[in-house]
Design an enzyme around this catalytic site. Structure first.
Site, PDB file in Angstrom:
ATOM      1  N   ASP A   8      26.265  98.131  12.112  1.00  0.00           N
ATOM      2  CA  ASP A   8      25.943  98.063  13.543  1.00  0.00           C
ATOM      3  C   ASP A   8      25.661  99.472  14.074  1.00  0.00           C
ATOM      4  O   ASP A   8      25.294  99.635  15.237  1.00  0.00           O
ATOM      5  CB  ASP A   8      27.030  97.337  14.345  1.00  0.00           C
ATOM      6  CG  ASP A   8      28.384  98.022  14.304  1.00  0.00           C
ATOM      7  OD1 ASP A   8      28.555  98.978  13.511  1.00  0.00           O
ATOM      8  OD2 ASP A   8      29.288  97.589  15.056  1.00  0.00           O
ATOM      9  N   SER A   9      25.765 100.475  13.193  1.00  0.00           N
ATOM     10  CA  SER A   9      25.253 101.813  13.506  1.00  0.00           C
ATOM     11  C   SER A   9      23.777 101.737  13.874  1.00  0.00           C
ATOM     12  O   SER A   9      23.237 102.681  14.458  1.00  0.00           O
ATOM     13  CB  SER A   9      25.442 102.754  12.312  1.00  0.00           C
ATOM     14  OG  SER A   9      24.877 102.201  11.133  1.00  0.00           O
ATOM     15  N   ASP A  30      27.462  94.030   9.162  1.00  0.00           N
ATOM     16  CA  ASP A  30      28.548  94.155  10.132  1.00  0.00           C
ATOM     17  C   ASP A  30      28.571  92.986  11.107  1.00  0.00           C
ATOM     18  O   ASP A  30      27.519  92.561  11.605  1.00  0.00           O
ATOM     19  CB  ASP A  30      28.359  95.435  10.974  1.00  0.00           C
ATOM     20  CG  ASP A  30      29.013  96.644  10.352  1.00  0.00           C
ATOM     21  OD1 ASP A  30      29.897  96.484   9.488  1.00  0.00           O
ATOM     22  OD2 ASP A  30      28.641  97.767  10.756  1.00  0.00           O
ATOM     23  N   LYS A  34      31.365  92.611   7.290  1.00  0.00           N
ATOM     24  CA  LYS A  34      32.366  93.651   7.542  1.00  0.00           C
ATOM     25  C   LYS A  34      32.835  93.550   8.986  1.00  0.00           C
ATOM     26  O   LYS A  34      32.028  93.319   9.886  1.00  0.00           O
ATOM     27  CB  LYS A  34      31.775  95.041   7.276  1.00  0.00           C
ATOM     28  CG  LYS A  34      32.779  96.188   7.541  1.00  0.00           C
ATOM     29  CD  LYS A  34      32.349  97.497   6.896  1.00  0.00           C
ATOM     30  CE  LYS A  34      31.265  98.238   7.618  1.00  0.00           C
ATOM     31  NZ  LYS A  34      31.582  98.617   9.016  1.00  0.00           N
ATOM     32  N   GLU A  37      35.878  95.315  11.893  1.00  0.00           N
ATOM     33  CA  GLU A  37      36.748  96.460  12.162  1.00  0.00           C
ATOM     34  C   GLU A  37      38.140  96.024  12.603  1.00  0.00           C
ATOM     35  O   GLU A  37      38.279  95.118  13.425  1.00  0.00           O
ATOM     36  CB  GLU A  37      36.121  97.333  13.265  1.00  0.00           C
ATOM     37  CG  GLU A  37      34.772  97.910  12.870  1.00  0.00           C
ATOM     38  CD  GLU A  37      34.173  98.814  13.955  1.00  0.00           C
ATOM     39  OE1 GLU A  37      34.856  99.109  14.961  1.00  0.00           O
ATOM     40  OE2 GLU A  37      33.012  99.214  13.777  1.00  0.00           O
ATOM     41  N   GLU A  63      37.222 105.139   7.412  1.00  0.00           N
ATOM     42  CA  GLU A  63      36.365 106.105   8.098  1.00  0.00           C
ATOM     43  C   GLU A  63      37.200 107.182   8.777  1.00  0.00           C
ATOM     44  O   GLU A  63      38.116 106.873   9.536  1.00  0.00           O
ATOM     45  CB  GLU A  63      35.480 105.378   9.135  1.00  0.00           C
ATOM     46  CG  GLU A  63      34.572 106.330   9.914  1.00  0.00           C
ATOM     47  CD  GLU A  63      33.431 105.640  10.661  1.00  0.00           C
ATOM     48  OE1 GLU A  63      33.253 104.419  10.514  1.00  0.00           O
ATOM     49  OE2 GLU A  63      32.716 106.352  11.399  1.00  0.00           O
TER      50      GLU A  63
HETATM   51  O1  KIV Z   1      27.804 100.760  11.026  1.00  0.00           O
HETATM   52  C1  KIV Z   1      27.918 101.532  10.042  1.00  0.00           C
HETATM   53  O2  KIV Z   1      26.978 102.216   9.626  1.00  0.00           O
HETATM   54  C2  KIV Z   1      29.219 101.588   9.385  1.00  0.00           C
HETATM   55  C3  KIV Z   1      29.412 102.594   8.287  1.00  0.00           C
HETATM   56  C4  KIV Z   1      29.391 103.982   8.817  1.00  0.00           C
HETATM   57  C5  KIV Z   1      30.632 102.337   7.481  1.00  0.00           C
HETATM   58  O3  KIV Z   1      30.095 100.840   9.734  1.00  0.00           O
HETATM   59 NA    NA Z   2      29.655  99.636  11.607  1.00  0.00          NA
END
Ligand code: KIV
Ligand code: NA
Length: 265
Positions: free
Chosen positions: A45-46, A84, A112, A114, A181
């Site tokens: 989600d980056s 994510d 994934k 959090e 992280e």
């Molecule tokens: O969203 C993302 O890119 C991430 C990574 C930095 C682990 O969660």
């Molecule tokens: Na992320």
């Protein structure tokens, strides 16, 4: 090489074989990274920050994630694809199941999410319903409003003990993988030794079972956001996108990245 599977990740940990992960958001980079031997690809989600130009990951939607996951999936043959769950898509087990189903149907093999605490129930719910889960602890960017910024986590003794307990709990709840992280290297090393599942570090020192970097960061592209110390530009030594990905994968596998200069103590 044959395509990665979830059981093969656990096997890799037992064999001491390090895992190289990169984030990716489209088919073109996916094809290049897959051919370069990157093991795990994360549609993070980056993308809210590096693709959409926002200040945080909070505005990203399940539809955004599914769109980019489908794009990336078309470029992969061998790498395992993770996506994510965006902000609050994991707030309840039922919401998480709907969002995860959309991401798996778009081509992801694992989702994934959090945090621990209330998320443990969600991890268990998904894992019991045939959805492989990667947990993410330490600096969790979806917590930016509570944290007040992007800072190293687990530096104080009590915070370190809590992180270590959370890591055990997500593994017990059924997570197959754990991203750590921005945590001190010694803490990440202890967690990696505690758990049967692989740990993937980003700003978590050299002793995790694998590493992840954001695509834009590993190519030295300044997106106007944070430039933390764990970032390394592999384009400089790799000479091309494919070369950068190969250089990164090799450095991770041989334990040359990250080094002390790219870690926190
Ligand atoms: O969203 C993302 O890119 C991430 C990574 C930095 C682990 O969660
Ligand atoms: Na992320």
């Amino acid at each position: 090489d044959k395509p990665w599977t979830v059981p093969a990740l656990l096997e890799a940990k037992r064999a001491g074989r390090k895992l190289a992960m990169l984030t990716c958001y489209d088919a073109g980079f996916a094809r290049a990274f897959d051919a370069a031997g990157i093991d795990l690809i994360l549609v993070g989600d980056s993308l809210g920050m590096v693709v959409q130009g926002r200040d945080s990951t909070l505005p990203v939607t399940v539809a955004d994630m599914a769109y980019h996951t489908a794009c990336v999936a078309r470029g992969l043959r061998r790498a395992l694809l993770l996506a994510d769950l965006p902000f609050q898509a994991d707030a309840t087990p039922e919401r998480a199941l709907d969002a995860s189903t959309a991401l798996l149907q778009a081509g992801a093999a694992m989702v994934k999410l959090e945090g621990a605490g209330p998320k443990l129930e969600t991890i268990r719910f998904l894992a019991e319903r045939e959805i492989p889960v990667c947990a993410h602890l330490g600096l969790t960017p979806q917590s930016v409003l509570r944290l007040g910024g992007y800072k190293v986590q687990g530096r104080e003794e009590a915070a370190a003990a809590k992180l270590r307990a959370d890591a055990r709990a997500v593994a017990e709840a059924g997570a197959s993988l754990l991203v750590l992280e921005c945590v001190p290297g010694a803490l990440a090393a202890a967690i990696t030794a505690d758990l049967p599942i692989p740990t993937i570090g980003i700003g978590a020192g050299p002793h995790c079972d694998g590493q992840v970097l954001v695509l834009h960061d590993m190519l030295g592209l300044n997106t106007g956001h944070r430039r933390p110390r764990f970032v390394k530009d592999f384009l400089a030594e790799g000479g091309s996108v494919a070369g950068a990905a190969r250089a990164y994968a090799e450095a991770v596998r041989e334990g040359r990245f990250p080094d002390a200069a790219h870690s926190y103590e």
